[in-house]
Write a protein that holds these residues in place. Sequence first.
Motif, mmCIF file in Angstrom:
data_model
loop_
_atom_site.group_PDB
_atom_site.id
_atom_site.type_symbol
_atom_site.label_atom_id
_atom_site.label_comp_id
_atom_site.label_asym_id
_atom_site.label_seq_id
_atom_site.Cartn_x
_atom_site.Cartn_y
_atom_site.Cartn_z
ATOM 1 N N ALA A 30 0.841 -1.212 0.000
ATOM 2 C CA ALA A 30 0.000 0.000 0.000
ATOM 3 C C ALA A 30 0.865 1.246 0.000
ATOM 4 N N GLY A 31 1.959 1.205 0.761
ATOM 5 C CA GLY A 31 2.846 2.362 0.798
ATOM 6 C C GLY A 31 3.513 2.612 -0.538
ATOM 7 N N VAL A 32 3.917 1.499 -1.196
ATOM 8 C CA VAL A 32 4.538 1.649 -2.514
ATOM 9 C C VAL A 32 3.550 2.234 -3.512
ATOM 10 N N LEU A 33 2.324 1.697 -3.521
ATOM 11 C CA LEU A 33 1.307 2.198 -4.446
ATOM 12 C C LEU A 33 0.983 3.660 -4.180
ATOM 13 N N LEU A 34 0.891 4.012 -2.897
ATOM 14 C CA LEU A 34 0.596 5.401 -2.548
ATOM 15 C C LEU A 34 1.719 6.314 -3.008
ATOM 16 N N PHE A 37 1.515 6.650 -6.776
ATOM 17 C CA PHE A 37 0.394 7.508 -7.154
ATOM 18 C C PHE A 37 0.747 8.977 -6.948
ATOM 19 N N ILE A 38 1.384 9.268 -5.829
ATOM 20 C CA ILE A 38 1.761 10.660 -5.546
ATOM 21 C C ILE A 38 2.772 11.161 -6.569
ATOM 22 N N LEU A 39 3.777 10.313 -6.883
ATOM 23 C CA LEU A 39 4.796 10.712 -7.855
ATOM 24 C C LEU A 39 4.193 10.884 -9.251
ATOM 25 N N ALA A 40 3.342 9.909 -9.648
ATOM 26 C CA ALA A 40 2.728 9.995 -10.975
ATOM 27 C C ALA A 40 1.831 11.219 -11.090
ATOM 28 N N SER A 41 1.066 11.491 -10.033
ATOM 29 C CA SER A 41 0.187 12.661 -10.048
ATOM 30 C C SER A 41 1.004 13.939 -10.130
ATOM 31 N N SER A 42 2.122 13.952 -9.415
ATOM 32 C CA SER A 42 2.979 15.135 -9.451
ATOM 33 C C SER A 42 3.529 15.366 -10.844
#
Length: 271
Positions: A30-34, A37-42
């Motif tokens: 979950a931490g990796v996915l989060l 997601f944060i990096l991709a969104s950025s």
Amino acid sequence: MPRKKMSNWDKVLTMVKPRSGLVRWVLILAGVLLTFFILASSVLVYADVQHRGEMFPTTTVLGIDITGMTREEAIVSVTEHAVKPLQQPITVEYAGMQWVIEPNELGLQIDVEALVDQAYNWGWERSLLERMYRRAFNQPAEINIGLEYSLDEEALIQKLNTMAAEIYQEVQNAWLDFSYSSGDLAFYPSQEGRWMDVDASLELVECAMLCENIGERVVQPVVNITAPSVSSDDVKTVLVVDIMGNNLKWYNKGDLVKTYYVATGEPKYPT
């Protein structure tokens, strides 16, 4: 023996390092996915900001692809490749007659800036989430802006009416006229009737003037033809007998082919 009360820090450590191995791996995933997601969104938000002021992918105006162009670049490109060709003259031809129509004289106006702004807004007025989704999965929106123009149609109709008056021709049958004084035969050929359909021709001229995919800007007007009931081909050999001069003249239409001297009748035995 009473349980030792856990501090807040111990609680955090318990979540990070749970006793169960399965829970630990679930939390790590979950931490990796989060984090992803944060990096991709950025990255997507950064890309969205970097491309602000540019036309979205697959954006066309008047058939011209302006993807990635700034507003100024798009205006120049559309004007050069789409609008200038539309401003070239139209030639109307019929039966050896020719007329030239200048679009600028008819007040043809195309607001390129407004069309480009419309294309830009269609892309950027979408929500940030939709823009991010389209960038992430390479799903560009099809933005296609067609032609919007103003034209003095009454002036164009007036020009077409002038052409119609020049094209108009009454139907005329072939006929013969014999002169008793000179003995000559005159032949008058037939003439087809014709009148120009202004409404149908107007549609053709406007299409030739304003179609985005233009080729040779030459138009044949719509002309209705009425055939004569007696055509020139219906009149062939004509024989004229001159009783007083005792001769027979053989005509091909109005042309004298040969003259024969003949015996004609008497009052008692008329010819």
